[in-house]
Design an enzyme around this catalytic site. Sequence first.
Site, PDB file in Angstrom:
ATOM      1  N   THR A   1      -1.102 -12.359  -5.616  1.00  0.00           N
ATOM      2  CA  THR A   1      -1.227 -11.984  -7.027  1.00  0.00           C
ATOM      3  C   THR A   1      -0.175 -10.972  -7.470  1.00  0.00           C
ATOM      4  O   THR A   1      -0.031 -10.724  -8.661  1.00  0.00           O
ATOM      5  CB  THR A   1      -2.628 -11.368  -7.268  1.00  0.00           C
ATOM      6  OG1 THR A   1      -2.838 -10.368  -6.263  1.00  0.00           O
ATOM      7  CG2 THR A   1      -3.711 -12.414  -7.191  1.00  0.00           C
ATOM      8  N   GLY A   2       0.551 -10.352  -6.530  1.00  0.00           N
ATOM      9  CA  GLY A   2       1.501  -9.285  -6.871  1.00  0.00           C
ATOM     10  C   GLY A   2       2.845  -9.826  -7.345  1.00  0.00           C
ATOM     11  O   GLY A   2       3.039 -11.040  -7.470  1.00  0.00           O
TER      12      GLY A   2
ATOM     13  N   VAL B   1       5.766  -9.829  -5.860  1.00  0.00           N
ATOM     14  CA  VAL B   1       6.460 -10.619  -4.839  1.00  0.00           C
ATOM     15  C   VAL B   1       5.703 -11.927  -4.596  1.00  0.00           C
ATOM     16  O   VAL B   1       6.305 -12.998  -4.495  1.00  0.00           O
ATOM     17  CB  VAL B   1       6.613  -9.793  -3.534  1.00  0.00           C
ATOM     18  CG1 VAL B   1       7.146 -10.647  -2.403  1.00  0.00           C
ATOM     19  CG2 VAL B   1       7.518  -8.592  -3.784  1.00  0.00           C
TER      20      VAL B   1
ATOM     21  N   ARG C   1       9.011  -2.885   9.857  1.00  0.00           N
ATOM     22  CA  ARG C   1      10.454  -3.182   9.859  1.00  0.00           C
ATOM     23  C   ARG C   1      11.226  -2.508  10.980  1.00  0.00           C
ATOM     24  O   ARG C   1      12.131  -3.107  11.550  1.00  0.00           O
ATOM     25  CB  ARG C   1      11.073  -2.735   8.534  1.00  0.00           C
ATOM     26  CG  ARG C   1      10.778  -3.637   7.381  1.00  0.00           C
ATOM     27  CD  ARG C   1      11.496  -3.114   6.148  1.00  0.00           C
ATOM     28  NE  ARG C   1      11.035  -3.806   4.959  1.00  0.00           N
ATOM     29  CZ  ARG C   1      10.971  -3.251   3.756  1.00  0.00           C
ATOM     30  NH1 ARG C   1      11.354  -1.987   3.588  1.00  0.00           N
ATOM     31  NH2 ARG C   1      10.549  -3.938   2.731  1.00  0.00           N
TER      32      ARG C   1
ATOM     33  N   CYS D   1      14.578  -4.159  -0.574  1.00  0.00           N
ATOM     34  CA  CYS D   1      15.314  -4.963  -1.561  1.00  0.00           C
ATOM     35  C   CYS D   1      16.728  -4.446  -1.849  1.00  0.00           C
ATOM     36  O   CYS D   1      17.629  -5.241  -2.148  1.00  0.00           O
ATOM     37  CB  CYS D   1      14.512  -5.088  -2.846  1.00  0.00           C
ATOM     38  SG  CYS D   1      13.749  -3.568  -3.377  1.00  0.00           S
TER      39      CYS D   1
ATOM     40  N   SER E   1      11.000  -3.926 -11.731  1.00  0.00           N
ATOM     41  CA  SER E   1      10.112  -4.842 -11.004  1.00  0.00           C
ATOM     42  C   SER E   1      10.046  -4.515  -9.515  1.00  0.00           C
ATOM     43  O   SER E   1       9.121  -4.948  -8.828  1.00  0.00           O
ATOM     44  CB  SER E   1      10.559  -6.296 -11.191  1.00  0.00           C
ATOM     45  OG  SER E   1      11.860  -6.478 -10.662  1.00  0.00           O
ATOM     46  N   GLY E   2      10.999  -3.728  -9.036  1.00  0.00           N
ATOM     47  CA  GLY E   2      10.979  -3.312  -7.629  1.00  0.00           C
ATOM     48  C   GLY E   2       9.794  -2.428  -7.301  1.00  0.00           C
ATOM     49  O   GLY E   2       9.455  -2.245  -6.130  1.00  0.00           O
TER      50      GLY E   2
ATOM     51  N   GLU F   1      12.969   5.470  -0.386  1.00  0.00           N
ATOM     52  CA  GLU F   1      13.967   4.405  -0.521  1.00  0.00           C
ATOM     53  C   GLU F   1      15.279   4.744   0.195  1.00  0.00           C
ATOM     54  O   GLU F   1      15.869   3.899   0.876  1.00  0.00           O
ATOM     55  CB  GLU F   1      14.222   4.162  -2.011  1.00  0.00           C
ATOM     56  CG  GLU F   1      14.902   2.868  -2.326  1.00  0.00           C
ATOM     57  CD  GLU F   1      13.977   1.655  -2.291  1.00  0.00           C
ATOM     58  OE1 GLU F   1      12.793   1.804  -1.938  1.00  0.00           O
ATOM     59  OE2 GLU F   1      14.460   0.558  -2.614  1.00  0.00           O
TER      60      GLU F   1
ATOM     61  N   HIS G   1      18.995  -5.352  -8.737  1.00  0.00           N
ATOM     62  CA  HIS G   1      19.442  -4.032  -8.263  1.00  0.00           C
ATOM     63  C   HIS G   1      20.967  -4.011  -8.201  1.00  0.00           C
ATOM     64  O   HIS G   1      21.591  -4.848  -7.519  1.00  0.00           O
ATOM     65  CB  HIS G   1      18.894  -3.749  -6.868  1.00  0.00           C
ATOM     66  CG  HIS G   1      17.413  -3.489  -6.809  1.00  0.00           C
ATOM     67  ND1 HIS G   1      16.603  -3.354  -7.912  1.00  0.00           N
ATOM     68  CD2 HIS G   1      16.595  -3.312  -5.725  1.00  0.00           C
ATOM     69  CE1 HIS G   1      15.348  -3.118  -7.521  1.00  0.00           C
ATOM     70  NE2 HIS G   1      15.325  -3.096  -6.200  1.00  0.00           N
TER      71      HIS G   1
END
Length: 351
Positions: free
Chosen positions: A14-15, A17, A111, A151, A181-182, A204, A244
């Site tokens: 639903t998000g 991404v 990650r 991203c 939107s990030g 970030e 971006h």
Amino acid sequence: MNKKMYKVGVLGATGMVGQRMIALLDNHPWFTVTALAASEQSAGKSYADAATWQLDTPVPSWAASMIVQKSAPPLDCDFVLSGLDNAVAGEIEEQFAAAGYPVISNAKNHRMAADVPLLIPEVNAAHLDVIDRQRKNRGWNKGFIVTNPNCSTIGLVCALKPLQEAFGITKVLVTTMQAISGAGYPGVASLDILDNVVPFIKGEEEKVETETRKLLGGFDGERFIDAEIAVSAQCNRVHVRDGHLECVSVEFSEQAEPEAVIRAWRSFAPETTKLGLPSIPDPFIIYKEEENRPQPRRDRDAGWGMAVTVGRLRRCPILHYKFVVLSHNTIRGAAGAAIADAELLAAKGLL
Ligand code: NAP
């Protein structure tokens, strides 16, 4: 090359991404969506009712009527793509891997783990060799976790990889201008971002600095070895919806003429592009000659949002060269990247 249609489950469907994944998976030649999952708040509702759809194209009809499930195994699928919120992704993704599902994650949680590949198919496909070790370490038979980079890191690293191969890189300075939107939905409050730039995005800069070194580094059969590149990032949120933009300065190990730098981008042909992965455009790096490009609104959709656009190459009086790079943050930087990872796994027989 792939005769089998793989069944895919989307976690965090639903998000921001998740929505991009659903749009990109509509009519995908190798993958068909058989399960959608999100939080308990959305579970049990139709996807159309659960998701606040943010894309300009309509919700695919097959998705609109699907019932959203809880994000817990079992789900009826061969592998899962995860667009789960960081707060819950770590644990839920491990549950799926332990239950035998390959998991491709957009979240930051795994990650930098020593046994988890941080993957860009065109950059470091060889890092997938760590999967056997991951399964052994964690006692997983069939399941495993592969992650997407942050991203901003993806666009940057796609632009750096051909330069690293051609000339070697010792230093990178990058200043990002990152789209709203990030931050997901509803994300940054309108009163914070309208008529404004916010010069801070939590965590970030650290992600760009550490992930870049892992991605451009090697895997020696036992461990990842970070690239010996000093990376310094400054990250800003700007009043742009998608895309971006990053201003980059680099120092090379070897001298290079500007024509050779541009040639390195234009001629870069990693093994992966020869595999014919449906989501990877060829070329995936575009160099623009115009003095005022790339721009988010004009260039983010290049290569159906999967191309990385570079421009404004100039000599730098402090390091060697400076340039500008642009990539679509929810496509190349997230949903499309995860789908491309899955395509590479399918092509290598790992799904
Ligand atoms: P988002 O719009 O906030 O969506 C988050 C998703 O996680 C929603 O589907 C939400 O479901 C689900 N969720 C939240 N709490 C949950 C829970 N307790 N159990 C199960 N599901 C839960 O975020 P996003 O922007 O799509 O980002 C998703 C992930 O991708 C994050 O890890 C983010 O850091 C990463 N990422 C985002 C971008 C980008 O450009 N946006 C780029 C790269 C990576 P409900 O709707 O039911 O609450």
